[in-house]
Design a protein around this motif. Sequence first.
Motif, PDB file in Angstrom:
ATOM      1  N   LYS A   1       0.853  -1.201   0.000  1.00 53.39           N
ATOM      2  CA  LYS A   1       0.000   0.000   0.000  1.00 53.39           C
ATOM      3  C   LYS A   1       0.882   1.242   0.000  1.00 53.39           C
ATOM      4  O   LYS A   1       2.070   1.154   0.323  1.00 53.39           O
ATOM      5  N   PRO A   2       0.296   2.389  -0.278  1.00 57.33           N
ATOM      6  CA  PRO A   2       1.117   3.595  -0.389  1.00 57.33           C
ATOM      7  C   PRO A   2       1.742   4.081   0.923  1.00 57.33           C
ATOM      8  O   PRO A   2       1.273   3.732   2.010  1.00 57.33           O
ATOM      9  N   SER A   3       2.748   4.891   0.771  1.00 58.87           N
ATOM     10  CA  SER A   3       3.321   5.736   1.830  1.00 58.87           C
ATOM     11  C   SER A   3       3.934   5.009   3.021  1.00 58.87           C
ATOM     12  O   SER A   3       3.874   5.501   4.153  1.00 58.87           O
ATOM     13  N   SER A   4       4.520   3.864   2.792  1.00 53.89           N
ATOM     14  CA  SER A   4       5.227   3.201   3.883  1.00 53.89           C
ATOM     15  C   SER A   4       6.724   3.289   3.644  1.00 53.89           C
ATOM     16  O   SER A   4       7.172   3.460   2.517  1.00 53.89           O
ATOM     17  N   SER A   5       7.465   3.152   4.753  1.00 54.35           N
ATOM     18  CA  SER A   5       8.911   3.150   4.564  1.00 54.35           C
ATOM     19  C   SER A   5       9.537   1.926   5.209  1.00 54.35           C
ATOM     20  O   SER A   5       9.074   1.435   6.241  1.00 54.35           O
ATOM     21  N   SER A   6      10.555   1.411   4.582  1.00 50.69           N
ATOM     22  CA  SER A   6      11.310   0.301   5.162  1.00 50.69           C
ATOM     23  C   SER A   6      12.786   0.635   5.063  1.00 50.69           C
ATOM     24  O   SER A   6      13.243   1.236   4.097  1.00 50.69           O
TER      25      SER A   6
ATOM     26  N   ILE B   1       0.385  -0.214  -6.709  1.00 52.96           N
ATOM     27  CA  ILE B   1      -0.388   0.843  -6.039  1.00 52.96           C
ATOM     28  C   ILE B   1       0.360   1.459  -4.847  1.00 52.96           C
ATOM     29  O   ILE B   1      -0.100   2.414  -4.233  1.00 52.96           O
ATOM     30  N   ALA B   2       1.517   0.907  -4.529  1.00 56.27           N
ATOM     31  CA  ALA B   2       2.233   1.380  -3.332  1.00 56.27           C
ATOM     32  C   ALA B   2       3.091   2.603  -3.648  1.00 56.27           C
ATOM     33  O   ALA B   2       4.322   2.590  -3.503  1.00 56.27           O
ATOM     34  N   GLN B   3       2.422   3.692  -4.077  1.00 53.97           N
ATOM     35  CA  GLN B   3       3.146   4.926  -4.386  1.00 53.97           C
ATOM     36  C   GLN B   3       3.713   5.528  -3.108  1.00 53.97           C
ATOM     37  O   GLN B   3       3.271   5.207  -2.017  1.00 53.97           O
ATOM     38  N   LYS B   4       4.673   6.412  -3.275  1.00 52.63           N
ATOM     39  CA  LYS B   4       5.339   7.108  -2.155  1.00 52.63           C
ATOM     40  C   LYS B   4       6.025   6.134  -1.189  1.00 52.63           C
ATOM     41  O   LYS B   4       6.215   6.439  -0.004  1.00 52.63           O
ATOM     42  N   THR B   5       6.380   4.980  -1.687  1.00 42.98           N
ATOM     43  CA  THR B   5       7.156   4.055  -0.864  1.00 42.98           C
ATOM     44  C   THR B   5       8.572   4.595  -0.719  1.00 42.98           C
ATOM     45  O   THR B   5       9.133   5.141  -1.657  1.00 42.98           O
ATOM     46  N   ASP B   6       9.115   4.417   0.506  1.00 43.27           N
ATOM     47  CA  ASP B   6      10.501   4.801   0.739  1.00 43.27           C
ATOM     48  C   ASP B   6      11.257   3.564   1.213  1.00 43.27           C
ATOM     49  O   ASP B   6      11.031   3.092   2.324  1.00 43.27           O
ATOM     50  N   GLY B   7      12.084   3.019   0.388  1.00 43.37           N
ATOM     51  CA  GLY B   7      12.789   1.777   0.743  1.00 43.37           C
ATOM     52  C   GLY B   7      14.296   1.950   0.706  1.00 43.37           C
ATOM     53  O   GLY B   7      14.841   2.582  -0.195  1.00 43.37           O
TER      54      GLY B   7
ATOM     55  N   PRO C   1      21.616  -7.786  -3.073  1.00 39.20           N
ATOM     56  CA  PRO C   1      20.418  -6.963  -2.901  1.00 39.20           C
ATOM     57  C   PRO C   1      19.611  -6.910  -4.203  1.00 39.20           C
ATOM     58  O   PRO C   1      20.188  -6.928  -5.289  1.00 39.20           O
ATOM     59  N   GLU C   2      18.283  -6.870  -4.071  1.00 35.81           N
ATOM     60  CA  GLU C   2      17.442  -6.831  -5.267  1.00 35.81           C
ATOM     61  C   GLU C   2      16.277  -5.871  -5.060  1.00 35.81           C
ATOM     62  O   GLU C   2      15.751  -5.736  -3.962  1.00 35.81           O
ATOM     63  N   LEU C   3      15.871  -5.225  -6.116  1.00 37.67           N
ATOM     64  CA  LEU C   3      14.678  -4.381  -6.075  1.00 37.67           C
ATOM     65  C   LEU C   3      13.707  -4.885  -7.138  1.00 37.67           C
ATOM     66  O   LEU C   3      14.101  -5.257  -8.228  1.00 37.67           O
ATOM     67  N   GLU C   4      12.432  -4.895  -6.778  1.00 41.31           N
ATOM     68  CA  GLU C   4      11.413  -5.242  -7.767  1.00 41.31           C
ATOM     69  C   GLU C   4      10.293  -4.216  -7.582  1.00 41.31           C
ATOM     70  O   GLU C   4       9.542  -4.256  -6.617  1.00 41.31           O
ATOM     71  N   ILE C   5      10.213  -3.265  -8.492  1.00 35.18           N
ATOM     72  CA  ILE C   5       9.353  -2.102  -8.279  1.00 35.18           C
ATOM     73  C   ILE C   5       8.351  -1.936  -9.403  1.00 35.18           C
ATOM     74  O   ILE C   5       8.734  -1.908 -10.580  1.00 35.18           O
ATOM     75  N   TYR C   6       7.080  -1.871  -9.037  1.00 37.53           N
ATOM     76  CA  TYR C   6       6.030  -1.706 -10.051  1.00 37.53           C
ATOM     77  C   TYR C   6       5.305  -0.368  -9.947  1.00 37.53           C
ATOM     78  O   TYR C   6       4.390  -0.107 -10.690  1.00 37.53           O
ATOM     79  N   ALA C   7       5.689   0.465  -8.970  1.00 35.77           N
ATOM     80  CA  ALA C   7       5.074   1.797  -8.854  1.00 35.77           C
ATOM     81  C   ALA C   7       6.075   2.814  -9.381  1.00 35.77           C
ATOM     82  O   ALA C   7       7.280   2.561  -9.388  1.00 35.77           O
ATOM     83  N   ASP C   8       5.571   3.981  -9.842  1.00 24.83           N
ATOM     84  CA  ASP C   8       6.529   4.921 -10.439  1.00 24.83           C
ATOM     85  C   ASP C   8       6.956   6.055  -9.514  1.00 24.83           C
ATOM     86  O   ASP C   8       8.001   6.651  -9.684  1.00 24.83           O
ATOM     87  N   ASP C   9       6.162   6.332  -8.465  1.00 18.00           N
ATOM     88  CA  ASP C   9       6.514   7.437  -7.583  1.00 18.00           C
ATOM     89  C   ASP C   9       7.068   6.911  -6.259  1.00 18.00           C
ATOM     90  O   ASP C   9       6.419   7.002  -5.222  1.00 18.00           O
ATOM     91  N   VAL C  10       8.245   6.335  -6.295  1.00 14.92           N
ATOM     92  CA  VAL C  10       8.834   5.744  -5.094  1.00 14.92           C
ATOM     93  C   VAL C  10      10.290   6.163  -4.946  1.00 14.92           C
ATOM     94  O   VAL C  10      10.907   6.627  -5.901  1.00 14.92           O
TER      95      VAL C  10
END
Lengths: 248, 366
Positions: free
Chosen positions: B239-244, B269-275, B294-303
């Motif tokens: 979901k949006p706006s979480s950070s890890s 749909i997890a926009q504004k993610t901060d990872g 390390p790996e990233l798999e990102i499907y949102a554009d505003d992260v």
Amino acid sequence: MLEIKNLHVSIEENKIIKGLDLSINKGEVHALMGPNGSGKSTLSYVLSGKDKYEINDGTIDYNGKNLLELDVDERANEGLFLAFQYPMEIPGVQTSFFLKTAINSKRKYLGQSEMDALEFAKLMKSKAEELNISTEMLKRDLNVNYSGGEKKKQEILQMSMLSPKMAILDETDSGLDIDALRIVSEGVNKLRNSENSFLVITHYQRLLNYIKPDFVHIIADGKIVKSGDYSLALELEEKGYEEISQTA
Amino acid sequence: MELVLNLDKIQSKSVSQYAKDILDNQNPYKNFKIENYKYAQLHKDVKSEILLRDIDFSKLLDNTKNITSSISNPFDLTANLNLWNYNNEDSFFRVSSLVKRETKSVNLDTFNDRNLFLDISQINENIHISKSSTNEINLIILNSKLNDEYPKSIFLDLSNNSKLNVVHFNVSNNKSFLYFETNLQDNSYFNFISFQSDNIHTRNEFYASLNQECNFDLYGLNINNYGVNDNYSFIQHLKPSSSSREVFKSIVEKGAITNFQGKIYVDSIAQKTDGYQMSRSLLLDDISKANNKPELEIYADDVKCSHGSTVSKLDDEQIYYFKSRGIDSEIAKKILKKAFIVEIIESIKDDMLKNYSNELIESLLS
Ligand SMILES: Nc1ncnc2c1ncn2[C@@H]1O[C@H](COP(=O)(O)OP(=O)(O)OP(=O)(O)O)[C@@H](O)[C@H]1O
Ligand SMILES: [Mg+2]
């Protein structure tokens, strides 16, 4: 205090010091001046005991001991101090903790008990104040993100807390602003007494206006080519290395 | 034993096959081959001549409420399992632990204490831990002196707005395979610190699923280990706006192997993610090894996502600097090792736990 005879040093097959003699007595301040690459820092590293330098010939006597046989930390604990031209940054180590560890290492070496926390804090505070170093600064990681001048001041703080017998200052003045130069010089002068000695490496006569040397030596291509008193520094300022070396 | 999991429904054929092996009392590790377990060497019998130290946790017990014996209710995980929607291969640890073990549970809201202590090495079952109150709690999870062939799972469910800090001491184990799965509901906050020392063969999996506006920190510290020590993480932002934020630090010596493999997954749909993910290893000799993946798999554009890894050695120039101030090289090295990991200790929220951990690490660092 320090007696260097016919010293020859090379690094990776390159001869850097080529027959250097230098004698420093208790209570004396010697200045060492010379062009870039003439071997000033090399000499100071060799004195502090950094490995990777090969001593091809010569002897160094330090208060009756063969200096070349002592390890870096033994030399330091025997009272030798080198203020580096380029001090190391140590991330993750608080400046005050580093200072405390250094002081207690020396005390342990001398068979003394650890300095208690309060006594240490007082000492650090007073010495830092003398050098216009804030206590905030001492909480930061050692030299990390310190400005060039702040690093040099930090070296002098370490020196004044460890009160060495033989201190070598490798271009401590470069990078210091005008006020800091005065403050640092005052710090050095305060430490000066009849029992300790200084070897001040510098390019600029200005520092020597503050820290008046008893002797001035000029090094070129790994050898001392001329020695004299304070007036030699003035002469150098006027004529430059080229001419001075020729008249040697 | 009744299975909570239907093995036929598991997408990954290899995972379900190895899990069936466990069920049939066959050794699943014989021909074990799954990409996410690449460096874990589960098929190997990693041994060490070292006598594992007894590490004293009594001081910690004095300052905490021991809830180990309060874990009792059998727990039905069915509902819980449906919450998950793995987008990668299912975890073999998760599946096999559910096949091999029953699950017990505890609700942290039933205790009034701020500092709780749970020794999971005393419990053979998987453990389900839930928390829904908003007050901040510190849970210490001890896992020690285990020699366990099969994975064990710890499920953590954080309801909306809840806050939990976990400090996990994973020490002196011969063999230990743990799977941690955390579910963070909206606005929840979770800080997880895993200290790993004196182990011979371990793997820890950290799976976390983040809903909206959650905050998840995972810090790992790996020192004094002997054989193979493996950490795997999979953080999914659903979901949006979480950070890890993940930081792993390892000091590797005496021929040990330390691995870190981690993935951040961000749903469309997890926009504004901060990872953020960082793994750093300090190698003390030439026979030890560190693998980082390390790996990233990102499907949102505003992260905002970043990751990195480093492998370094102690710096001779720094040691020389210490020595030039009279500090001998053994002390200098110890200080530099401590400096390398201090960030992890600093990240502990609770002062009592921070001081305790600091002293412990100090005594464990050789
Ligand atoms: N690792 C090395 N390999 C080869 N040459 C070296 C090495 N380190 C130093 N040198 C050389 O030794 C010479 C002396 O260097 P040193 O740093 O002692 O000079 P310096 O007198 O301190 O100069 P400056 O005034 O610029 O500080 C230089 O020519 C330098 O390039
Ligand atoms: Mg120089």
